[in-house]
Design an enzyme around this catalytic site. Structure first.
Site, PDB file in Angstrom:
ATOM      1  N   GLY A   1      -4.179 -11.958 -10.591  1.00 49.69           N
ATOM      2  CA  GLY A   1      -4.923 -11.946  -9.328  1.00 49.69           C
ATOM      3  C   GLY A   1      -4.626 -10.664  -8.563  1.00 49.69           C
TER       4      GLY A   1
ATOM      5  CB  VAL B   1       3.516 -19.586 -17.933  1.00 53.82           C
ATOM      6  CG1 VAL B   1       5.029 -19.585 -17.782  1.00 53.82           C
ATOM      7  CG2 VAL B   1       2.990 -18.163 -18.070  1.00 53.82           C
TER       8      VAL B   1
ATOM      9  N   GLY C   1      -0.740 -17.119  -6.641  1.00 52.86           N
ATOM     10  CA  GLY C   1      -1.333 -17.572  -5.383  1.00 52.86           C
ATOM     11  C   GLY C   1      -0.288 -17.802  -4.314  1.00 52.86           C
TER      12      GLY C   1
ATOM     13  N   GLY D   1      -0.093 -14.249 -13.636  1.00 50.31           N
ATOM     14  CA  GLY D   1      -1.206 -14.293 -12.688  1.00 50.31           C
ATOM     15  C   GLY D   1      -1.899 -12.947 -12.562  1.00 50.31           C
TER      16      GLY D   1
ATOM     17  CG  HIS E   1     -24.685  16.401  -2.539  1.00 48.60           C
ATOM     18  ND1 HIS E   1     -24.526  15.641  -3.678  1.00 48.60           N
ATOM     19  CD2 HIS E   1     -24.559  17.704  -2.912  1.00 48.60           C
ATOM     20  CE1 HIS E   1     -24.325  16.459  -4.709  1.00 48.60           C
ATOM     21  NE2 HIS E   1     -24.338  17.710  -4.269  1.00 48.60           N
TER      22      HIS E   1
ATOM     23  CE  LYS F   1      -2.419  -2.744  -0.482  1.00 47.34           C
ATOM     24  NZ  LYS F   1      -2.454  -4.219  -0.443  1.00 47.34           N
TER      25      LYS F   1
ATOM     26  N   GLY G   1       9.789 -21.956  15.798  1.00 50.20           N
ATOM     27  CA  GLY G   1       9.024 -22.784  16.724  1.00 50.20           C
ATOM     28  C   GLY G   1       8.752 -24.146  16.108  1.00 50.20           C
TER      29      GLY G   1
HETATM   30  P1  FAD Z   1       1.557 -14.193   8.200  1.00 53.99           P
HETATM   31  O1  FAD Z   1       1.317 -12.750   8.126  1.00 53.99           O
HETATM   32  O2  FAD Z   1       2.128 -14.877   7.006  1.00 53.99           O
HETATM   33  O3  FAD Z   1       2.527 -14.413   9.460  1.00 53.99           O
HETATM   34  C1  FAD Z   1       3.049 -15.646   9.777  1.00 53.99           C
HETATM   35  C2  FAD Z   1       4.285 -15.439  10.630  1.00 53.99           C
HETATM   36  O4  FAD Z   1       4.676 -16.695  11.166  1.00 53.99           O
HETATM   37  C3  FAD Z   1       5.489 -14.915   9.854  1.00 53.99           C
HETATM   38  O5  FAD Z   1       6.035 -13.814  10.506  1.00 53.99           O
HETATM   39  C4  FAD Z   1       6.472 -16.096   9.854  1.00 53.99           C
HETATM   40  O6  FAD Z   1       7.828 -15.691   9.886  1.00 53.99           O
HETATM   41  C5  FAD Z   1       6.089 -16.768  11.150  1.00 53.99           C
HETATM   42  N1  FAD Z   1       6.468 -18.182  11.206  1.00 53.99           N
HETATM   43  C6  FAD Z   1       6.204 -19.147  10.277  1.00 53.99           C
HETATM   44  N2  FAD Z   1       6.650 -20.354  10.716  1.00 53.99           N
HETATM   45  C7  FAD Z   1       7.189 -20.129  11.939  1.00 53.99           C
HETATM   46  C8  FAD Z   1       7.797 -20.976  12.900  1.00 53.99           C
HETATM   47  N3  FAD Z   1       7.914 -22.296  12.702  1.00 53.99           N
HETATM   48  N4  FAD Z   1       8.264 -20.415  14.034  1.00 53.99           N
HETATM   49  C9  FAD Z   1       8.132 -19.094  14.270  1.00 53.99           C
HETATM   50  N5  FAD Z   1       7.548 -18.251  13.399  1.00 53.99           N
HETATM   51  C10 FAD Z   1       7.079 -18.766  12.255  1.00 53.99           C
HETATM   52  N6  FAD Z   1      -4.266  -8.985   3.029  1.00 53.99           N
HETATM   53  C11 FAD Z   1      -5.188  -8.031   3.275  1.00 53.99           C
HETATM   54  O7  FAD Z   1      -6.152  -8.272   4.008  1.00 53.99           O
HETATM   55  N7  FAD Z   1      -5.083  -6.776   2.717  1.00 53.99           N
HETATM   56  C12 FAD Z   1      -4.061  -6.458   1.892  1.00 53.99           C
HETATM   57  O8  FAD Z   1      -3.992  -5.322   1.406  1.00 53.99           O
HETATM   58  C13 FAD Z   1      -3.078  -7.441   1.610  1.00 53.99           C
HETATM   59  N8  FAD Z   1      -2.036  -7.164   0.799  1.00 53.99           N
HETATM   60  C14 FAD Z   1      -1.088  -8.125   0.580  1.00 53.99           C
HETATM   61  C15 FAD Z   1      -0.045  -7.813  -0.287  1.00 53.99           C
HETATM   62  C16 FAD Z   1       0.930  -8.773  -0.561  1.00 53.99           C
HETATM   63  C17 FAD Z   1       2.078  -8.427  -1.489  1.00 53.99           C
HETATM   64  C18 FAD Z   1       0.859 -10.046   0.069  1.00 53.99           C
HETATM   65  C19 FAD Z   1       1.924 -11.079  -0.174  1.00 53.99           C
HETATM   66  C20 FAD Z   1      -0.191 -10.361   0.910  1.00 53.99           C
HETATM   67  C21 FAD Z   1      -1.176  -9.402   1.172  1.00 53.99           C
HETATM   68  N9  FAD Z   1      -2.264  -9.672   1.995  1.00 53.99           N
HETATM   69  C22 FAD Z   1      -3.220  -8.725   2.222  1.00 53.99           C
HETATM   70  C23 FAD Z   1      -2.425 -10.988   2.654  1.00 53.99           C
HETATM   71  C24 FAD Z   1      -1.972 -10.900   4.118  1.00 53.99           C
HETATM   72  O9  FAD Z   1      -0.624 -10.478   4.166  1.00 53.99           O
HETATM   73  C25 FAD Z   1      -2.112 -12.277   4.782  1.00 53.99           C
HETATM   74  O10 FAD Z   1      -3.429 -12.745   4.620  1.00 53.99           O
HETATM   75  C26 FAD Z   1      -1.805 -12.172   6.263  1.00 53.99           C
HETATM   76  O11 FAD Z   1      -0.506 -11.690   6.485  1.00 53.99           O
HETATM   77  C27 FAD Z   1      -1.971 -13.539   6.940  1.00 53.99           C
HETATM   78  O12 FAD Z   1      -1.693 -13.394   8.296  1.00 53.99           O
HETATM   79  P2  FAD Z   1      -1.173 -14.626   9.168  1.00 53.99           P
HETATM   80  O13 FAD Z   1      -1.028 -14.095  10.551  1.00 53.99           O
HETATM   81  O14 FAD Z   1      -2.032 -15.792   8.948  1.00 53.99           O
HETATM   82  O15 FAD Z   1       0.260 -15.017   8.582  1.00 53.99           O
HETATM   83  P1  NAI Z   2      -4.611 -14.882  -6.506  1.00 52.36           P
HETATM   84  O1  NAI Z   2      -5.202 -16.180  -6.134  1.00 52.36           O
HETATM   85  O2  NAI Z   2      -5.319 -13.632  -6.169  1.00 52.36           O
HETATM   86  O3  NAI Z   2      -4.380 -14.826  -8.077  1.00 52.36           O
HETATM   87  C1  NAI Z   2      -3.617 -15.771  -8.757  1.00 52.36           C
HETATM   88  C2  NAI Z   2      -3.959 -15.652 -10.237  1.00 52.36           C
HETATM   89  O4  NAI Z   2      -3.027 -16.415 -10.938  1.00 52.36           O
HETATM   90  C3  NAI Z   2      -5.350 -16.171 -10.595  1.00 52.36           C
HETATM   91  O5  NAI Z   2      -5.986 -15.237 -11.415  1.00 52.36           O
HETATM   92  C4  NAI Z   2      -5.055 -17.467 -11.338  1.00 52.36           C
HETATM   93  O6  NAI Z   2      -6.010 -17.753 -12.329  1.00 52.36           O
HETATM   94  C5  NAI Z   2      -3.702 -17.135 -11.947  1.00 52.36           C
HETATM   95  N1  NAI Z   2      -2.883 -18.311 -12.237  1.00 52.36           N
HETATM   96  C6  NAI Z   2      -2.722 -19.427 -11.484  1.00 52.36           C
HETATM   97  N2  NAI Z   2      -1.850 -20.265 -12.081  1.00 52.36           N
HETATM   98  C7  NAI Z   2      -1.442 -19.646 -13.217  1.00 52.36           C
HETATM   99  C8  NAI Z   2      -0.534 -19.993 -14.253  1.00 52.36           C
HETATM  100  N3  NAI Z   2       0.117 -21.147 -14.246  1.00 52.36           N
HETATM  101  N4  NAI Z   2      -0.363 -19.114 -15.267  1.00 52.36           N
HETATM  102  C9  NAI Z   2      -1.032 -17.936 -15.292  1.00 52.36           C
HETATM  103  N5  NAI Z   2      -1.899 -17.549 -14.347  1.00 52.36           N
HETATM  104  C10 NAI Z   2      -2.094 -18.395 -13.317  1.00 52.36           C
HETATM  105  O7  NAI Z   2      -3.127 -14.912  -5.890  1.00 52.36           O
HETATM  106  P2  NAI Z   2      -2.051 -13.776  -5.689  1.00 52.36           P
HETATM  107  O8  NAI Z   2      -2.335 -12.610  -6.558  1.00 52.36           O
HETATM  108  O9  NAI Z   2      -0.736 -14.443  -5.774  1.00 52.36           O
HETATM  109  O10 NAI Z   2      -2.303 -13.364  -4.178  1.00 52.36           O
HETATM  110  C11 NAI Z   2      -2.211 -14.330  -3.141  1.00 52.36           C
HETATM  111  C12 NAI Z   2      -3.127 -13.981  -2.009  1.00 52.36           C
HETATM  112  O11 NAI Z   2      -2.648 -12.856  -1.295  1.00 52.36           O
HETATM  113  C13 NAI Z   2      -4.514 -13.619  -2.478  1.00 52.36           C
HETATM  114  O12 NAI Z   2      -5.316 -14.780  -2.470  1.00 52.36           O
HETATM  115  C14 NAI Z   2      -4.995 -12.628  -1.491  1.00 52.36           C
HETATM  116  O13 NAI Z   2      -5.807 -13.278  -0.561  1.00 52.36           O
HETATM  117  C15 NAI Z   2      -3.742 -12.107  -0.800  1.00 52.36           C
HETATM  118  N6  NAI Z   2      -3.564 -10.695  -1.154  1.00 52.36           N
HETATM  119  C16 NAI Z   2      -4.535  -9.816  -0.765  1.00 52.36           C
HETATM  120  C17 NAI Z   2      -4.455  -8.503  -1.112  1.00 52.36           C
HETATM  121  C18 NAI Z   2      -5.564  -7.603  -0.722  1.00 52.36           C
HETATM  122  O14 NAI Z   2      -6.376  -7.966   0.100  1.00 52.36           O
HETATM  123  N7  NAI Z   2      -5.643  -6.388  -1.278  1.00 52.36           N
HETATM  124  C19 NAI Z   2      -3.327  -7.971  -1.875  1.00 52.36           C
HETATM  125  C20 NAI Z   2      -2.378  -8.996  -2.263  1.00 52.36           C
HETATM  126  C21 NAI Z   2      -2.504 -10.291  -1.880  1.00 52.36           C
END
Ligand code: FAD
Ligand code: NAI
Length: 464
Positions: free
Chosen positions: A180, A235, A269, A178, A442, A49, A113
């Site tokens: 997504g 791909v 994904g 992807g 508004h 963000k 852990g």
């Molecule tokens: P995580 O945030 O993945 O945290 C897991 C933690 O566990 C990590 O710190 C890891 O190091 C630790 N861990 C793992 N194994 C061990 C172990 N054995 N011992 C100790 N520690 C360990 N979601 C949204 O809602 N809004 C968004 O805008 C959004 N944007 C995103 C953008 C990107 C680029 C990505 C990749 C994801 C985004 N997400 C977003 C998804 C969001 O980040 C995840 O859904 C969320 O972080 C999940 O939370 P969690 O606590 O389950 O796990």
């Molecule tokens: P995604 O599941 O959103 O999208 C993956 C996309 O890749 C899909 O459209 C799928 O059809 C496509 N795909 C899968 N295999 C493929 C292939 N072999 N070739 C071409 N296309 C292929 O997953 P993404 O974007 O990696 O994000 C992962 C997760 O992180 C999301 O599910 C989301 O929950 C979380 N996230 C949330 C955000 C938010 O809330 N704003 C921002 C970023 C991530």
């Protein structure tokens, strides 16, 4: 002996630890990295963000300022400063979690852990291994980027979201595999900064799990922003050529299509992360997708071990992980919590933003539910014309017989915040008539919510 040990300090884990502490439970949290906050704070929600906001300012300065009557002599993207600001935002936010742990008297242990038995976890770090014991253990280890053998990230040219958030240069050309959430958000960042961005998606639309109208409209909007889409392309191979990447795909007719780019972002994904956790030592199994198996109370096969967030089934979203963290803490404390999984909003932070809550039109039609739809174009709003953000729509789907709102889907400036009006209305099981009769200020974007509700109650739009 702790009452609760939480493994993983992402939004699921740290929020769960706070709620446990609030409920009087002696709590510890284990995190393998040096900073707290997990994917979300370090390499997910917050840094993405930060870059989305910086790149949007740049895009507005280079594309919209002149029309607003603002002339600036030379606008340049200082990318290293953008990355530095992003790093500062991340550092401050992670520091905030550390403060919250201290404030709530939660003991933090850095290290990996791993289960020894159902009440004992080892924590291994550079300084050695120690053992901690607890009556209850919460697995909150999150997820990692997924990829296929044809596209193994080397983190140099073939990258995941983690590297894309910390590049040293703006790519001249970026191929995203992807279409997504990650592909569209990070694709938008670089397209706004001037990269040529091409998205290869193997299905026929963007955002296939969302309401069909959203993917279609967003494709049109992002094409105008300069993104190029290749749908129904499979791909076959991605290769690092040193300074470039080469990508071979097959189109739907089976013809080979070749792509070349500076960087290739693999965004197909994410997968649940349980490596090194020693689940086998306590007899906890995972699903074929690698997620920890839990029952409806987020309890694993071992009754005192729970799992939450990305490591279990369901939407991979920070706010879903947080809700589950609170749920499990309250469950352990003997309360009877509840999560309404139907009302977890989804937001995509493109511009305009995409947001959605409840059922899609496709789901409801497949279930044979009779529905009314209100759909109001954002361009009909005075507020939208004033700010020049006229793309998108707000769609409200209501039950034809009861008028209850069943789904709300929108593309609009500020949709990320607007969606909460819909979520609150739906939590209270409001009808579209209820929303339509509420006075909306508004000129605001929220007027489009009222108008869509007027539409869903029977074509009573006032401004279209
Ligand atoms: P995580 O945030 O993945 O945290 C897991 C933690 O566990 C990590 O710190 C890891 O190091 C630790 N861990 C793992 N194994 C061990 C172990 N054995 N011992 C100790 N520690 C360990 N979601 C949204 O809602 N809004 C968004 O805008 C959004 N944007 C995103 C953008 C990107 C680029 C990505 C990749 C994801 C985004 N997400 C977003 C998804 C969001 O980040 C995840 O859904 C969320 O972080 C999940 O939370 P969690 O606590 O389950 O796990
Ligand atoms: P995604 O599941 O959103 O999208 C993956 C996309 O890749 C899909 O459209 C799928 O059809 C496509 N795909 C899968 N295999 C493929 C292939 N072999 N070739 C071409 N296309 C292929 O997953 P993404 O974007 O990696 O994000 C992962 C997760 O992180 C999301 O599910 C989301 O929950 C979380 N996230 C949330 C955000 C938010 O809330 N704003 C921002 C970023 C991530």
């Amino acid at each position: 002996m702790y009452d609760v040990i939480v493994i993983g300090s992402g939004p699921g884990g740290y929020v769960s630890a706070i709620r446990c502490a609030q409920l009087g439970l002696k709590t510890a949290i284990i995190e393998k990295y040096a900073t707290l906050g997990g994917t979300c704070l370090n390499v997910g929600c917050i840094p993405s963000k930060a870059l989305l906001d910086s790149s949007e300012h740049f895009y507005n300065a280079t594309h919209h300022f002149v029309e607003h009557g603002i002339e600036v002599k030379e606008v340049k993207a200082n990318f290293s400063q953008m990355i530095q600001r992003k790093n500062d935002v991340v550092a401050q936010t992670c520091q905030g979690v550390k403060y919250l742990m201290e404030k709530n008297k939660i003991e933090v242990h850095h290290g990996t852990g791993s289960f020894i038995n159902a009440t004992t976890v080892s924590v291994t770090s550079d300084t050695g291994t120690k053992e901690l014991q607890a009556k209850n253990i919460i697995i909150a280890t999150g997820s990692k980027p997924n990829y296929f053998p044809s596209m193994v990230p080397d983190k140099q040219r073939i990258i995941t979201s983690t590297e894309a958030l910390s590049l040293h240069e703006i790519p001249k050309k970026l191929i995203v595999i992807g279409g997504g959430v990650i592909g569209l958000e990070l694709g938008s960042v670089y397209a706004r900064l001037g990269s040529e961005v091409e998205v290869i998606e193997n299905s026929s639309t963007l955002l296939g799990t969302m309401d069909g109208s959203v993917g279609k409209e967003l494709t049109k909007i992002l094409k105008k922003e300069g993104l190029k889409f290749y749908f129904e392309h499979q791909v076959q191979q991605v290769t690092n050529l040193g300074e470039k990447t080469a990508i071979v795909a097959l189109d739907k007719k089976g013809n080979e299509v070749n792509f070349e780019s500076d960087y290739c972002l693999v965004a197909v994904g994410r997968k649940a992360y349980t490596e090194g956790l020693g689940l086998e030592k306590v007899g906890i199994t995972t699903t074929p997708r690698g997620q920890v198996e839990v029952n409806e109370h987020l309890q694993t096969q071992v009754p005192n071990i729970y799992a939450i967030g990305d490591v279990v089934q369901g939407a991979m979203l920070a706010h879903k992980a947080e809700e589950e963290g609170v749920y499990v803490a309250e469950q352990i404390a003997g309360q009877k919590p509840h999560i309404n999984y139907n009302l977890i909003p989804g937001v995509i932070y493109t511009w305009p933003e995409v947001a959605s809550v409840g059922k899609t039109e496709e789901e409801l039609r497949a279930q044979g539910v009779e529905i009314n739809i209100g759909n109001f174009p954002i361009k009909a709003l005075g507020r939208a014309r004033a700010s020049m953000d006229t793309s998108g729509f707000i769609k409200i789907i209501a039950d034809k017989n009861t008028d209850e709102v069943l789904g709300v889907h929108m593309i609009s400036a500020r949709a990320a915040d607007l969606i909460m009006e819909a979520a609150i209305a739906m939590e209270y099981r409001a009808s579209s008539e209820d929303i339509a009769r509420i006075c909306h200020p508004h000129p605001t974007y929220s007027e489009a919510v009222k108008e869509a509700a007027l539409g869903a109650t029977g074509n009573r739009y006032l401004h279209s």
